[in-house]
Design an enzyme around this catalytic site. Structure first.
Site, PDB file in Angstrom:
ATOM      1  N   HIS A 187      53.149  32.803  38.843  1.00 13.88           N
ATOM      2  CA  HIS A 187      52.478  33.998  39.372  1.00 13.88           C
ATOM      3  C   HIS A 187      53.464  35.041  39.932  1.00 13.88           C
ATOM      4  O   HIS A 187      53.317  36.226  39.699  1.00 13.88           O
ATOM      5  CB  HIS A 187      51.473  33.571  40.451  1.00 13.88           C
ATOM      6  CG  HIS A 187      50.335  34.527  40.628  1.00 13.88           C
ATOM      7  ND1 HIS A 187      49.060  34.117  40.882  1.00 13.88           N
ATOM      8  CD2 HIS A 187      50.280  35.883  40.591  1.00 13.88           C
ATOM      9  CE1 HIS A 187      48.268  35.176  40.989  1.00 13.88           C
ATOM     10  NE2 HIS A 187      48.990  36.260  40.817  1.00 13.88           N
TER      11      HIS A 187
ATOM     12  N   TYR B  74      43.160  32.805  43.080  1.00  9.70           N
ATOM     13  CA  TYR B  74      41.920  33.594  43.137  1.00  9.70           C
ATOM     14  C   TYR B  74      40.746  32.731  43.629  1.00  9.70           C
ATOM     15  O   TYR B  74      39.707  33.256  44.013  1.00  9.70           O
ATOM     16  CB  TYR B  74      41.549  34.206  41.773  1.00  9.70           C
ATOM     17  CG  TYR B  74      42.577  35.138  41.164  1.00  9.70           C
ATOM     18  CD1 TYR B  74      43.646  35.622  41.914  1.00  9.70           C
ATOM     19  CD2 TYR B  74      42.479  35.550  39.842  1.00  9.70           C
ATOM     20  CE1 TYR B  74      44.596  36.461  41.345  1.00  9.70           C
ATOM     21  CE2 TYR B  74      43.414  36.389  39.271  1.00  9.70           C
ATOM     22  CZ  TYR B  74      44.479  36.837  40.024  1.00  9.70           C
ATOM     23  OH  TYR B  74      45.412  37.671  39.450  1.00  9.70           O
TER      24      TYR B  74
ATOM     25  N   LYS C 122      47.319  30.748  36.509  1.00  6.75           N
ATOM     26  CA  LYS C 122      48.678  30.950  37.038  1.00  6.75           C
ATOM     27  C   LYS C 122      49.004  29.950  38.141  1.00  6.75           C
ATOM     28  O   LYS C 122      48.132  29.589  38.941  1.00  6.75           O
ATOM     29  CB  LYS C 122      48.811  32.377  37.602  1.00  6.75           C
ATOM     30  CG  LYS C 122      48.279  33.457  36.690  1.00  6.75           C
ATOM     31  CD  LYS C 122      48.508  34.860  37.215  1.00  6.75           C
ATOM     32  CE  LYS C 122      47.717  35.875  36.393  1.00  6.75           C
ATOM     33  NZ  LYS C 122      46.375  36.145  36.898  1.00  6.75           N
TER      34      LYS C 122
ATOM     35  N   ASP D 121      41.447  36.379  32.448  1.00  2.00           N
ATOM     36  CA  ASP D 121      42.680  36.182  33.228  1.00  2.00           C
ATOM     37  C   ASP D 121      42.311  35.794  34.657  1.00  2.00           C
ATOM     38  O   ASP D 121      41.755  36.595  35.408  1.00  2.00           O
ATOM     39  CB  ASP D 121      43.486  37.492  33.235  1.00  2.00           C
ATOM     40  CG  ASP D 121      44.806  37.329  33.976  1.00  2.00           C
ATOM     41  OD1 ASP D 121      45.805  36.961  33.324  1.00  2.00           O
ATOM     42  OD2 ASP D 121      44.843  37.550  35.202  1.00  2.00           O
TER      43      ASP D 121
HETATM   44  P1  NAD Z   1      42.207  47.186  37.975  1.00  2.00           P
HETATM   45  O1  NAD Z   1      43.231  48.237  37.785  1.00  2.00           O
HETATM   46  O2  NAD Z   1      41.594  46.507  36.796  1.00  2.00           O
HETATM   47  O3  NAD Z   1      41.126  47.842  38.902  1.00  2.00           O
HETATM   48  C1  NAD Z   1      39.913  47.227  39.202  1.00  2.00           C
HETATM   49  C2  NAD Z   1      39.057  48.219  39.957  1.00  2.00           C
HETATM   50  O4  NAD Z   1      38.931  49.426  39.179  1.00  2.00           O
HETATM   51  C3  NAD Z   1      37.638  47.715  40.120  1.00  2.00           C
HETATM   52  O5  NAD Z   1      37.509  46.939  41.275  1.00  2.00           O
HETATM   53  C4  NAD Z   1      36.842  48.994  40.186  1.00  2.00           C
HETATM   54  O6  NAD Z   1      36.866  49.473  41.504  1.00  2.00           O
HETATM   55  C5  NAD Z   1      37.626  49.930  39.319  1.00  2.00           C
HETATM   56  N1  NAD Z   1      37.023  50.088  37.964  1.00  2.00           N
HETATM   57  C6  NAD Z   1      36.929  49.158  36.989  1.00  2.00           C
HETATM   58  N2  NAD Z   1      36.355  49.675  35.903  1.00  2.00           N
HETATM   59  C7  NAD Z   1      36.049  50.961  36.187  1.00  2.00           C
HETATM   60  C8  NAD Z   1      35.435  52.012  35.479  1.00  2.00           C
HETATM   61  N3  NAD Z   1      35.037  51.852  34.219  1.00  2.00           N
HETATM   62  N4  NAD Z   1      35.307  53.204  36.097  1.00  2.00           N
HETATM   63  C9  NAD Z   1      35.716  53.389  37.365  1.00  2.00           C
HETATM   64  N5  NAD Z   1      36.328  52.436  38.098  1.00  2.00           N
HETATM   65  C10 NAD Z   1      36.476  51.223  37.511  1.00  2.00           C
HETATM   66  O7  NAD Z   1      42.843  46.102  38.982  1.00  2.00           O
HETATM   67  P2  NAD Z   1      42.972  44.528  39.041  1.00  2.00           P
HETATM   68  O8  NAD Z   1      41.664  43.855  39.009  1.00  2.00           O
HETATM   69  O9  NAD Z   1      43.855  44.251  40.197  1.00  2.00           O
HETATM   70  O10 NAD Z   1      43.778  44.181  37.723  1.00  2.00           O
HETATM   71  C11 NAD Z   1      43.196  43.588  36.571  1.00  2.00           C
HETATM   72  C12 NAD Z   1      43.507  42.124  36.514  1.00  2.00           C
HETATM   73  O11 NAD Z   1      44.927  41.903  36.551  1.00  2.00           O
HETATM   74  C13 NAD Z   1      43.030  41.301  37.725  1.00  2.00           C
HETATM   75  O12 NAD Z   1      41.644  41.110  37.747  1.00  2.00           O
HETATM   76  C14 NAD Z   1      43.844  40.051  37.552  1.00  2.00           C
HETATM   77  O13 NAD Z   1      43.304  39.254  36.522  1.00  2.00           O
HETATM   78  C15 NAD Z   1      45.186  40.634  37.136  1.00  2.00           C
HETATM   79  N6  NAD Z   1      46.108  40.809  38.293  1.00  2.00           N
HETATM   80  C16 NAD Z   1      47.265  40.076  38.307  1.00  2.00           C
HETATM   81  C17 NAD Z   1      48.154  40.201  39.352  1.00  2.00           C
HETATM   82  C18 NAD Z   1      49.417  39.406  39.336  1.00  2.00           C
HETATM   83  O14 NAD Z   1      50.126  39.374  40.350  1.00  2.00           O
HETATM   84  N7  NAD Z   1      49.746  38.753  38.253  1.00  2.00           N
HETATM   85  C19 NAD Z   1      47.885  41.067  40.428  1.00  2.00           C
HETATM   86  C20 NAD Z   1      46.701  41.800  40.394  1.00  2.00           C
HETATM   87  C21 NAD Z   1      45.835  41.681  39.318  1.00  2.00           C
END
Ligand code: NAD
Length: 277
Positions: A110, A52, A77, A47
């Protein structure tokens, strides 16, 4: 391991792997290495988004992986500034080129950006892109009920997914229920709360982790999967990518699911969709 990821049927006949890998805040210079690691770990669903700034890095990792295109599921997106008709078509072309692909599996608006009031026009453009075959499926992100009602009533095209912020402390139950009732799947962004609140230290999460011999992050990912959400947790670290992928050898009980669901407190870690424009 790849084969153990369940797929979810979309309302347009396509399917999507329920667990993927997100690349928000993955530095462009590091993206190829990080996505290559994720593909080696077994992820096949990536994704990304134009904003990004890392579509090129994603594309390089895909190209060098040797993995057949048909095994991959790639989402990108449309950014807010490009909403419209020609601007959206141009933005889509630019994304495809950066990704080095001739189609994406899923293309999303988005954010609704209601103050711009171009999301209906943009949605019609995405329908046109889908018709051309260059996006297999189309959907939206961060859409609230009024935004969904409007695009559906004005175009009769129902998004395949609504990608919304969703984690135990902020589940957006109303928008999730409305989306599901109308045949949209829910993609949960920020599934681990982006590490912005101590979700992984919640006693109900750590107790379930201990009971199953898994980690708190694996428990939260499992809660999403058993709740029917599509998720793509992000980590730059290969050992965490592997940890987040290793979630198919245990099952949370109904009681464990309910105690995690009860962590709801209406908390957002990101922006309110009406305020992003
Ligand atoms: P997430 O909830 O996946 O959190 C990521 C963070 O969690 C990492 O940076 C790390 O610090 C921690 N983490 C990951 N694995 C872990 C583990 N096993 N143990 C402990 N900590 C851990 O947040 P995200 O990246 O914002 O969300 C996932 C994906 O969603 C994004 O990468 C993106 O592709 C998407 N996203 C979309 C939007 C949107 O507006 N559509 C906004 C934000 C994110």
């Amino acid at each position: 391991m790849t084969n153990s990821v369940p797929t979810i049927a979309l309302n347009d006949g396509h399917t999507i792997p329920q667990l993927g890998f997100g690349v928000f805040k993955v530095e462009p210079t590091e993206t190829t290495r990080i996505v290559s690691d994720a593909l080696e770990v077994g992820y096949r669903h990536i994704d990304t988004a134009a904003i990004y700034g890392n579509e090129e890095g994603v594309g390089k990792a895909l190209a060098t992986s040797g993995i057949d295109r048909s095994e991959l599921f790639i989402t990108t997106k449309l950014w807010n500034d490009d909403q419209g008709t020609q601007s959206a078509l141009d933005a889509f072309d630019a994304s495809l080129e950066k990704l080095g692909l001739d189609y994406v599996d899923l293309y999303l608006i988005h954010w609704p950006t209601p103050a711009k009031d171009r999301y209906v026009e943009s949605w019609k453009t995405l329908a046109q892109i889908r018709e051309s075959g260059r996006a297999r499926s189309i959907g939206v992100s961060n859409f609230l009920v009024p935004h969904l009602e409007r695009i559906i009533s004005e175009t009769d095209v129902v998004p395949a997914v609504n990608q919304i912020e969703l984690h135990p402390a902020g589940q957006q139950a109303e928008v999730a229920a409305f989306s599901r009732q109308h045949g949209m799947q829910i993609e949960a962004w920020g599934p681990l709360g982006q590490g912005k609140y101590p979700l992984l230290e919640e006693p109900v999460v750590t107790a379930a982790a201990e009971a199953h011999g898994k980690t708190p992050a694996q428990v939260v990912i499992r809660w999403h999967l058993q709740s029917g959400n599509i998720v793509f947790p992000k980590s730059n670290r290969r050992e965490r990518m592997a940890e987040n992928f290793d979630v198919f050898d245990f099952e949370l009980s109904n009681t464990e699911l309910a105690t995690i669901t009860a962590l709801e407190r209406g908390g957002r870690v990101g922006s309110h969709p009406n305020e992003v424009n």
